[in-house]
Design a protein around this motif. Sequence first.
Motif, mmCIF file in Angstrom:
data_model
loop_
_atom_site.group_PDB
_atom_site.id
_atom_site.type_symbol
_atom_site.label_atom_id
_atom_site.label_comp_id
_atom_site.label_asym_id
_atom_site.label_seq_id
_atom_site.Cartn_x
_atom_site.Cartn_y
_atom_site.Cartn_z
ATOM 1 N N GLY A 23 0.818 -1.213 0.000
ATOM 2 C CA GLY A 23 0.000 0.000 0.000
ATOM 3 C C GLY A 23 0.848 1.258 0.000
ATOM 4 N N ALA A 24 2.002 1.205 -0.632
ATOM 5 C CA ALA A 24 2.992 2.280 -0.534
ATOM 6 C C ALA A 24 2.542 3.589 -1.154
ATOM 7 C CB ALA A 24 4.300 1.842 -1.179
ATOM 8 N N ASP A 25 1.601 3.550 -2.080
ATOM 9 C CA ASP A 25 1.176 4.770 -2.768
ATOM 10 C C ASP A 25 -0.235 5.207 -2.385
ATOM 11 O OD1 ASP A 25 3.576 5.112 -4.379
ATOM 12 O OD2 ASP A 25 2.944 3.268 -5.378
ATOM 13 N N LEU A 26 -0.778 4.611 -1.329
ATOM 14 C CA LEU A 26 -2.101 5.003 -0.860
ATOM 15 C C LEU A 26 -1.982 6.202 0.079
ATOM 16 C CD1 LEU A 26 -3.620 1.475 -0.174
ATOM 17 C CD2 LEU A 26 -4.106 3.016 -2.103
ATOM 18 N N PRO A 27 -2.935 7.132 0.018
ATOM 19 C CA PRO A 27 -2.846 8.309 0.891
ATOM 20 C C PRO A 27 -3.050 7.937 2.353
ATOM 21 C CG PRO A 27 -4.941 8.279 -0.287
ATOM 22 C CD PRO A 27 -4.116 7.170 -0.870
ATOM 23 N N VAL A 28 -2.267 8.580 3.205
ATOM 24 C CA VAL A 28 -2.341 8.324 4.643
ATOM 25 C C VAL A 28 -2.337 9.647 5.396
ATOM 26 C CG1 VAL A 28 -1.260 6.041 4.577
ATOM 27 C CG2 VAL A 28 0.180 8.089 4.742
ATOM 28 N N VAL A 29 -2.917 9.613 6.589
ATOM 29 C CA VAL A 29 -2.874 10.742 7.512
ATOM 30 C C VAL A 29 -1.487 10.765 8.159
ATOM 31 C CG1 VAL A 29 -3.783 11.615 9.694
ATOM 32 C CG2 VAL A 29 -5.353 10.711 7.957
ATOM 33 N N ALA A 46 0.380 19.762 3.415
ATOM 34 C CA ALA A 46 -0.043 20.234 4.731
ATOM 35 C C ALA A 46 -1.248 21.145 4.572
ATOM 36 C CB ALA A 46 1.095 20.970 5.421
ATOM 37 N N VAL A 47 -2.314 20.840 5.288
ATOM 38 C CA VAL A 47 -3.555 21.611 5.234
ATOM 39 C C VAL A 47 -3.710 22.476 6.477
ATOM 40 C CG1 VAL A 47 -6.082 21.437 5.076
ATOM 41 C CG2 VAL A 47 -4.632 19.798 3.845
ATOM 42 N N HIS A 48 -3.318 21.937 7.636
ATOM 43 C CA HIS A 48 -3.578 22.579 8.921
ATOM 44 C C HIS A 48 -2.311 22.706 9.757
ATOM 45 C CE1 HIS A 48 -7.839 22.212 8.234
ATOM 46 N NE2 HIS A 48 -7.843 20.897 8.317
ATOM 47 N N THR A 49 -2.317 23.692 10.674
ATOM 48 C CA THR A 49 -1.363 23.685 11.773
ATOM 49 C C THR A 49 -1.724 22.526 12.705
ATOM 50 O OG1 THR A 49 -2.684 25.067 13.235
ATOM 51 C CG2 THR A 49 -1.244 26.207 11.659
ATOM 52 N N PHE A 50 -0.826 22.227 13.628
ATOM 53 C CA PHE A 50 -1.106 21.121 14.552
ATOM 54 C C PHE A 50 -2.192 21.515 15.543
ATOM 55 C CE2 PHE A 50 3.018 20.515 12.701
ATOM 56 C CZ PHE A 50 2.907 19.213 12.249
ATOM 57 N N GLY A 51 -2.228 22.769 15.927
ATOM 58 C CA GLY A 51 -3.323 23.231 16.770
ATOM 59 C C GLY A 51 -4.659 23.130 16.075
ATOM 60 N N ARG A 52 -4.681 23.427 14.788
ATOM 61 C CA ARG A 52 -5.938 23.355 14.036
ATOM 62 C C ARG A 52 -6.407 21.909 13.896
ATOM 63 N NH1 ARG A 52 -10.818 24.874 13.412
ATOM 64 N NH2 ARG A 52 -11.672 24.383 11.347
ATOM 65 N N ILE A 53 -5.493 20.969 13.710
ATOM 66 C CA ILE A 53 -5.888 19.558 13.660
ATOM 67 C C ILE A 53 -6.593 19.160 14.948
ATOM 68 C CG2 ILE A 53 -5.010 17.192 13.641
ATOM 69 C CD1 ILE A 53 -2.804 18.173 11.739
ATOM 70 N N LEU A 54 -6.010 19.548 16.080
ATOM 71 C CA LEU A 54 -6.629 19.210 17.364
ATOM 72 C C LEU A 54 -7.972 19.914 17.524
ATOM 73 C CD1 LEU A 54 -3.459 19.385 19.643
ATOM 74 C CD2 LEU A 54 -4.575 17.352 18.722
ATOM 75 N N THR A 91 -6.999 16.583 5.630
ATOM 76 C CA THR A 91 -6.011 16.931 6.641
ATOM 77 C C THR A 91 -4.614 16.747 6.069
ATOM 78 O OG1 THR A 91 -5.423 16.616 8.972
ATOM 79 C CG2 THR A 91 -5.829 14.619 7.670
ATOM 80 N N ASN A 92 -3.595 16.888 6.894
ATOM 81 C CA ASN A 92 -2.216 16.728 6.438
ATOM 82 C C ASN A 92 -1.988 15.288 5.996
ATOM 83 O OD1 ASN A 92 -2.106 19.326 7.378
ATOM 84 N ND2 ASN A 92 -0.658 18.911 9.035
ATOM 85 N N ARG A 93 -1.370 15.115 4.858
ATOM 86 C CA ARG A 93 -1.345 13.792 4.246
ATOM 87 C C ARG A 93 -0.045 13.542 3.484
ATOM 88 N NH1 ARG A 93 -5.012 17.081 1.733
ATOM 89 N NH2 ARG A 93 -4.580 17.679 -0.432
ATOM 90 N N SER A 94 0.166 12.266 3.175
ATOM 91 C CA SER A 94 1.300 11.854 2.358
ATOM 92 C C SER A 94 1.040 10.422 1.911
ATOM 93 C CB SER A 94 2.607 11.959 3.160
ATOM 94 O OG SER A 94 3.727 11.693 2.326
ATOM 95 N N THR A 95 2.101 9.747 1.465
ATOM 96 C CA THR A 95 2.088 8.312 1.203
ATOM 97 C C THR A 95 3.361 7.729 1.806
ATOM 98 O OG1 THR A 95 3.308 8.460 -0.888
ATOM 99 C CG2 THR A 95 0.874 8.627 -1.009
ATOM 100 N N PRO A 96 3.372 6.433 2.111
ATOM 101 C CA PRO A 96 4.618 5.835 2.607
ATOM 102 C C PRO A 96 5.792 6.039 1.653
ATOM 103 C CG PRO A 96 2.779 4.366 3.045
ATOM 104 C CD PRO A 96 2.234 5.480 2.185
ATOM 105 N N ARG A 97 5.562 5.921 0.350
ATOM 106 C CA ARG A 97 6.667 6.093 -0.602
ATOM 107 C C ARG A 97 7.210 7.523 -0.584
ATOM 108 N NH1 ARG A 97 7.809 2.814 -4.838
ATOM 109 N NH2 ARG A 97 5.663 2.005 -4.899
ATOM 110 N N ASP A 98 6.332 8.514 -0.501
ATOM 111 C CA ASP A 98 6.810 9.891 -0.409
ATOM 112 C C ASP A 98 7.700 10.083 0.816
ATOM 113 O OD1 ASP A 98 5.668 10.938 -2.704
ATOM 114 O OD2 ASP A 98 4.449 12.436 -1.667
ATOM 115 N N MET A 99 7.333 9.464 1.926
ATOM 116 C CA MET A 99 8.096 9.662 3.150
ATOM 117 C C MET A 99 9.454 8.977 3.096
ATOM 118 S SD MET A 99 6.714 11.745 5.315
ATOM 119 C CE MET A 99 6.493 12.745 3.832
ATOM 120 N N THR A 100 9.553 7.804 2.491
ATOM 121 C CA THR A 100 10.877 7.200 2.367
ATOM 122 C C THR A 100 11.733 7.978 1.370
ATOM 123 O OG1 THR A 100 10.116 5.604 0.694
ATOM 124 C CG2 THR A 100 10.107 4.887 3.018
ATOM 125 N N ARG A 101 11.109 8.545 0.370
ATOM 126 C CA ARG A 101 11.855 9.389 -0.575
ATOM 127 C C ARG A 101 12.416 10.613 0.147
ATOM 128 N NH1 ARG A 101 9.589 11.493 -6.486
ATOM 129 N NH2 ARG A 101 11.497 12.585 -7.115
#
Length: 290
Positions: A35-41, A136-144, A176-186
Motif C-alpha cells: 500500500g505504498a502509494d495510498l494516501p495516509v494521515v 499540509a492543510v492545517h497547523t497542529f493546533g488546528r488539527i486538534l 487533513t495533512n497527508r502523504s504516502t509511505p513512498r513519499d516519506m521514504t523518498r
Amino acid sequence: MTSTLARIRDAFDSAGVTGRLHALDIDSGAEIGAGADLPVVTASVHKLCLLIALHQQAAAGRVDLTEQIECPPAGRTLGPTGLAAMLDPVRMSLRDAAYLMMAVSDNTSADILLERVGLDAVNDTTARLGLTHTHAVHTFGRILATIRQDAGPGGPQALTDPYVIARLRALDPARTNRSTPRDMTRLLAAVWRDEACAPEHCAAVRRLLGLQVWPHRMASGFPFDDVHVAGKTGSLPTVRNEVGVIEYPDGGRYAVAVFTRAASTAATLPPADAVIGTTARIAVDALRAL
C-alpha cells in the motif's frame, strides 16, 4: 518478495490494524511496499516536513536558528509533552524548539515554527523535492481543534465511539495533512543523501531524528546496540505512524515508513505500536537478503 508481503500483512492483521508500508534501501534503491502509494494521515510525522522547510530557510539566510523566542503559558497548542505541558514562561532558540518538536513531538514548538516558516513554505518544500502526494492543510493546533469540534459535546470520552471516530476530519487524508509511505521514504532518503537541503542542515535534521525518545514503535523491531534507528512518530485517535531510517554497522541504511489505523478505539494499544517495529524489521531483513 511475495512471502515477505504476506508476513507483513499477517502482522498487521494480528495487531488489529490496517497498515501501509514502504521500505527503501537508500543506496541500492531496492524497495518493498504494501500500500505504498495510498494516501495516509501523517499526524505528527508531518513535523519532519516542517523541520526540513525550516532548515532550507536557514540555509537561504531567511531564518536564524539561534534566534530567541518567548513562549508565555497562555495560547500554547495542547499536548502532553514539551512546551505544551510546561506551566511557566519559556525563552529558547528556534533550533531548540525544533529539538522539542522532533524529540518529544511537542505541538507548541511545532506551531511556533510553523508561524515563522508558514504552511505555504512547507508545501513548497515538499513539492520541490518531488513529493507530489504530500500536503499540509492545517497547523497542529488546528488539527486538534477539528477533533474537538467533530467529537461534539461528549468531549474526549466520545473518542471511544467508532461512530464519532468515523466523522473526524483529522482522520481523512482528503481533509487533513497527508502523504504516502513512498513519499516519506523518498524524503528520508533525500535527507540521508544530503539532497533535501545543504549538507550541514541535513546533518542537523539527522541528528534531531536520532534524538527521538520513543522506543515503542519502529525502534522496538531493532533491539541491537549497534543498529541505529532515527525516526519521527505520529499519533491521532486510532492512528499510529512512524517513519525512520535504520542504519547497520556494515553501512546498510534503510528508510522505512509505516502508517496504521487500528480497529480498536483504545488509546493504549501496545500491539498496534509494536507492529510498526515488527513490519519494519521484516521489510529491512528482506532488503538485506537481496
